[in-house]
Design a protein around this motif. Sequence first.
Motif, PDB file in Angstrom:
ATOM      1  N   TYR A  51      48.282  41.388  40.767  1.00  0.00           N
ATOM      2  CA  TYR A  51      49.783  40.840  40.700  1.00  0.00           C
ATOM      3  C   TYR A  51      50.466  40.265  41.623  1.00  0.00           C
ATOM      4  O   TYR A  51      51.514  39.479  41.650  1.00  0.00           O
ATOM      5  CB  TYR A  51      50.713  42.081  40.026  1.00  0.00           C
ATOM      6  CG  TYR A  51      50.251  42.562  38.814  1.00  0.00           C
ATOM      7  CD1 TYR A  51      50.286  41.659  37.640  1.00  0.00           C
ATOM      8  CD2 TYR A  51      49.818  43.637  38.103  1.00  0.00           C
ATOM      9  CE1 TYR A  51      50.170  42.042  36.298  1.00  0.00           C
ATOM     10  CE2 TYR A  51      49.667  44.231  36.858  1.00  0.00           C
ATOM     11  CZ  TYR A  51      50.015  43.064  35.997  1.00  0.00           C
ATOM     12  OH  TYR A  51      49.419  43.370  34.558  1.00  0.00           O
ATOM     13  N   VAL A  52      49.933  40.661  42.846  1.00  0.00           N
ATOM     14  CA  VAL A  52      50.293  39.960  44.287  1.00  0.00           C
ATOM     15  C   VAL A  52      49.253  38.867  44.658  1.00  0.00           C
ATOM     16  O   VAL A  52      49.858  37.781  44.965  1.00  0.00           O
ATOM     17  CB  VAL A  52      50.351  40.912  45.282  1.00  0.00           C
ATOM     18  CG1 VAL A  52      50.850  40.205  46.733  1.00  0.00           C
ATOM     19  CG2 VAL A  52      51.316  42.251  44.928  1.00  0.00           C
ATOM     20  N   ASP A  53      48.005  38.936  44.408  1.00  0.00           N
ATOM     21  CA  ASP A  53      47.254  37.936  45.086  1.00  0.00           C
ATOM     22  C   ASP A  53      46.652  36.977  43.931  1.00  0.00           C
ATOM     23  O   ASP A  53      46.165  35.908  44.346  1.00  0.00           O
ATOM     24  CB  ASP A  53      46.124  38.443  45.901  1.00  0.00           C
ATOM     25  CG  ASP A  53      46.741  39.125  47.021  1.00  0.00           C
ATOM     26  OD1 ASP A  53      47.281  38.372  47.885  1.00  0.00           O
ATOM     27  OD2 ASP A  53      46.379  40.495  47.170  1.00  0.00           O
ATOM     28  N   PHE A  54      46.431  37.577  42.742  1.00  0.00           N
ATOM     29  CA  PHE A  54      45.561  36.693  41.848  1.00  0.00           C
ATOM     30  C   PHE A  54      46.503  35.754  41.153  1.00  0.00           C
ATOM     31  O   PHE A  54      47.549  35.766  40.691  1.00  0.00           O
ATOM     32  CB  PHE A  54      45.206  37.543  40.719  1.00  0.00           C
ATOM     33  CG  PHE A  54      44.652  37.033  39.597  1.00  0.00           C
ATOM     34  CD1 PHE A  54      43.327  35.905  39.951  1.00  0.00           C
ATOM     35  CD2 PHE A  54      44.794  37.197  38.268  1.00  0.00           C
ATOM     36  CE1 PHE A  54      42.560  35.368  38.984  1.00  0.00           C
ATOM     37  CE2 PHE A  54      43.848  36.671  36.974  1.00  0.00           C
ATOM     38  CZ  PHE A  54      42.774  35.703  37.600  1.00  0.00           C
ATOM     39  N   SER A  55      46.170  34.363  41.179  1.00  0.00           N
ATOM     40  CA  SER A  55      46.806  33.013  40.662  1.00  0.00           C
ATOM     41  C   SER A  55      47.164  33.206  39.071  1.00  0.00           C
ATOM     42  O   SER A  55      48.059  32.700  38.455  1.00  0.00           O
ATOM     43  CB  SER A  55      46.292  31.750  41.061  1.00  0.00           C
ATOM     44  OG  SER A  55      44.851  31.684  40.470  1.00  0.00           O
ATOM     45  N   GLY A  56      46.156  33.781  38.345  1.00  0.00           N
ATOM     46  CA  GLY A  56      46.108  33.962  37.013  1.00  0.00           C
ATOM     47  C   GLY A  56      47.111  35.119  36.412  1.00  0.00           C
ATOM     48  O   GLY A  56      47.034  35.227  35.197  1.00  0.00           O
ATOM     49  N   ALA A  57      47.751  35.703  37.188  1.00  0.00           N
ATOM     50  CA  ALA A  57      48.680  36.558  36.668  1.00  0.00           C
ATOM     51  C   ALA A  57      50.139  36.118  36.459  1.00  0.00           C
ATOM     52  O   ALA A  57      50.877  36.977  35.719  1.00  0.00           O
ATOM     53  CB  ALA A  57      48.687  37.794  37.584  1.00  0.00           C
ATOM     54  N   GLY A  58      50.317  35.085  36.664  1.00  0.00           N
ATOM     55  CA  GLY A  58      51.826  34.204  36.760  1.00  0.00           C
ATOM     56  C   GLY A  58      52.490  34.678  37.406  1.00  0.00           C
ATOM     57  O   GLY A  58      53.849  34.702  36.993  1.00  0.00           O
ATOM     58  N   GLU A  59      52.160  35.356  38.436  1.00  0.00           N
ATOM     59  CA  GLU A  59      53.523  35.850  39.403  1.00  0.00           C
ATOM     60  C   GLU A  59      53.291  35.555  41.023  1.00  0.00           C
ATOM     61  O   GLU A  59      53.689  36.086  41.814  1.00  0.00           O
ATOM     62  CB  GLU A  59      53.285  37.619  39.523  1.00  0.00           C
ATOM     63  CG  GLU A  59      53.480  37.988  38.137  1.00  0.00           C
ATOM     64  CD  GLU A  59      53.839  39.660  38.150  1.00  0.00           C
ATOM     65  OE1 GLU A  59      54.130  40.116  39.067  1.00  0.00           O
ATOM     66  OE2 GLU A  59      53.847  40.333  37.043  1.00  0.00           O
ATOM     67  N   GLY A  60      52.730  34.031  40.940  1.00  0.00           N
ATOM     68  CA  GLY A  60      52.828  33.593  42.309  1.00  0.00           C
ATOM     69  C   GLY A  60      51.588  33.852  43.232  1.00  0.00           C
ATOM     70  O   GLY A  60      51.737  33.478  44.399  1.00  0.00           O
ATOM     71  N   GLY A  61      50.681  34.420  42.666  1.00  0.00           N
ATOM     72  CA  GLY A  61      49.367  34.664  43.731  1.00  0.00           C
ATOM     73  C   GLY A  61      48.688  33.319  44.036  1.00  0.00           C
ATOM     74  O   GLY A  61      48.943  32.345  43.021  1.00  0.00           O
ATOM     75  N   GLU A  62      47.805  33.407  44.984  1.00  0.00           N
ATOM     76  CA  GLU A  62      47.403  31.993  45.345  1.00  0.00           C
ATOM     77  C   GLU A  62      45.635  32.058  45.062  1.00  0.00           C
ATOM     78  O   GLU A  62      45.201  31.200  45.527  1.00  0.00           O
ATOM     79  CB  GLU A  62      47.738  31.664  46.876  1.00  0.00           C
ATOM     80  CG  GLU A  62      49.137  31.492  47.329  1.00  0.00           C
ATOM     81  CD  GLU A  62      49.257  31.197  48.368  1.00  0.00           C
ATOM     82  OE1 GLU A  62      48.579  31.305  49.284  1.00  0.00           O
ATOM     83  OE2 GLU A  62      50.718  30.891  48.861  1.00  0.00           O
ATOM     84  N   ARG A  63      45.078  33.470  45.001  1.00  0.00           N
ATOM     85  CA  ARG A  63      43.616  33.441  44.791  1.00  0.00           C
ATOM     86  C   ARG A  63      43.151  33.408  43.449  1.00  0.00           C
ATOM     87  O   ARG A  63      43.630  34.218  42.507  1.00  0.00           O
ATOM     88  CB  ARG A  63      43.205  34.604  45.618  1.00  0.00           C
ATOM     89  CG  ARG A  63      43.533  34.573  47.026  1.00  0.00           C
ATOM     90  CD  ARG A  63      42.796  35.215  47.777  1.00  0.00           C
ATOM     91  NE  ARG A  63      42.862  35.264  49.251  1.00  0.00           N
ATOM     92  CZ  ARG A  63      42.037  35.265  50.298  1.00  0.00           C
ATOM     93  NH1 ARG A  63      40.570  35.598  49.766  1.00  0.00           N
ATOM     94  NH2 ARG A  63      42.078  34.760  51.459  1.00  0.00           N
ATOM     95  N   PRO A  64      42.511  32.606  42.919  1.00  0.00           N
ATOM     96  CA  PRO A  64      41.973  32.390  41.588  1.00  0.00           C
ATOM     97  C   PRO A  64      40.689  33.238  41.302  1.00  0.00           C
ATOM     98  O   PRO A  64      40.315  33.226  39.934  1.00  0.00           O
ATOM     99  CB  PRO A  64      41.449  31.036  41.415  1.00  0.00           C
ATOM    100  CG  PRO A  64      41.097  30.535  42.741  1.00  0.00           C
ATOM    101  CD  PRO A  64      41.894  31.497  43.794  1.00  0.00           C
ATOM    102  N   LEU A  65      40.343  34.056  41.997  1.00  0.00           N
ATOM    103  CA  LEU A  65      39.245  35.183  41.652  1.00  0.00           C
ATOM    104  C   LEU A  65      39.629  36.290  42.118  1.00  0.00           C
ATOM    105  O   LEU A  65      40.188  36.644  43.515  1.00  0.00           O
ATOM    106  CB  LEU A  65      38.001  34.634  42.479  1.00  0.00           C
ATOM    107  CG  LEU A  65      37.249  33.397  42.180  1.00  0.00           C
ATOM    108  CD1 LEU A  65      36.109  33.296  43.049  1.00  0.00           C
ATOM    109  CD2 LEU A  65      36.803  33.425  40.762  1.00  0.00           C
ATOM    110  N   VAL A  66      39.652  37.511  41.217  1.00  0.00           N
ATOM    111  CA  VAL A  66      40.101  38.820  41.416  1.00  0.00           C
ATOM    112  C   VAL A  66      39.197  39.929  40.736  1.00  0.00           C
ATOM    113  O   VAL A  66      38.877  39.649  39.702  1.00  0.00           O
ATOM    114  CB  VAL A  66      41.667  38.905  40.919  1.00  0.00           C
ATOM    115  CG1 VAL A  66      41.859  38.763  39.297  1.00  0.00           C
ATOM    116  CG2 VAL A  66      42.176  40.203  41.333  1.00  0.00           C
TER     117      VAL A  66
END
Length: 356
Positions: A225-240
């Motif tokens: 939820y903080v780092d992943f870009s795919g969670a829709g919450e502003g994260g910047e990393r596309p692999l989690v």
Amino acid sequence: MLRLSGAHAGTIHVVPAAGALSVALLLAGCGGSESGGADPAAPGTVTLVTHDSWALDEKVVERFEEESGLTVEVSAAGDAGTLVNQLVLTKDAPLGDAVFGIDNTFASRALEAGVVEEYTPADLPDGVEQLGGALTPVDQGDVCVNADEAWFEKSDLEVPKTLEDLADPQYRDLLVVSNPATSSPGLAFLLATVGAFGEDGFEDYWASLVDNGVKVADSWEDAYYVDFSGAGEGGERPLVLSYATSPAFTVSEDGSESTTSALLETCFRQVEYAGVLAGSDNPEGAQAFVDFLLGEAAQAALPESMYMYPADPATKLPADWEKFAPQAEEPFEVDPAEVSEHRDEWIERWTETVVG
């Protein structure tokens, strides 16, 4: 915006008491319903000690309360690793009656410490095997790297497939994982790399990930939820690091596709167990709750509330899981005896390599 829960998140549901039945009605046989196969338990409170991701459908739990006369209180103790640590530290003064969320990466420690007592549900489903006569499987899921499909399409970059791909310079600074010392998914992924590269090779692999800019979060929640870009919450990393089931809950509004995908060649299969805490105040109630978790109602609710596969293979799955949440055909494996013997050593070696 979609927020996952269950084995994927930190939502806590403290379940209120539903209408308790009388002792006479209990003795008439309410405990024999499909939601629990144990003998009727005496009315009272069952304290469930679990991880921060407990999120079983409240209506299903309320049904158990109505049928058993028991009130379920939930006590969250952090991630699965923290949960087991707390159970070991409080063995002489147990935190509750039942436990859910000990997984196969930490199960040996719980058994060796004697924090759960032997108990086998009378109606153990076919295909469900206990550990040590004390830990009963409730659900399972594959821990795998997930990708933000939209990010990769926009960046005109092919989604990686394998563990080796993750160390490729074209994926530099794109991956976030969780710490195996504090996170059960993190430990599961560490074990995947042990299974893939061997006890003598996993450190070199992790060194290559460090060189490629891997980020380490303390928990699954922070990573997703903080780092992943795919969670829709502003994260910047596309692999989690997440679960193979996660893409079933990032599906487009028309249901035609998921915005994320799981890398099924990076997986380790995680199993979560329930048990009766040794020295608990209400062991009979705890037994009834373990039975309930293996009952038809709870098993059927697991996919959509906890986002895990039920332990009972006869349980019907959501229609879209075959498309969006398939299990890995060949997840990486490590012998449980090896995990028991080397888990702490492997975590220390990982820490030295990755954290320094």
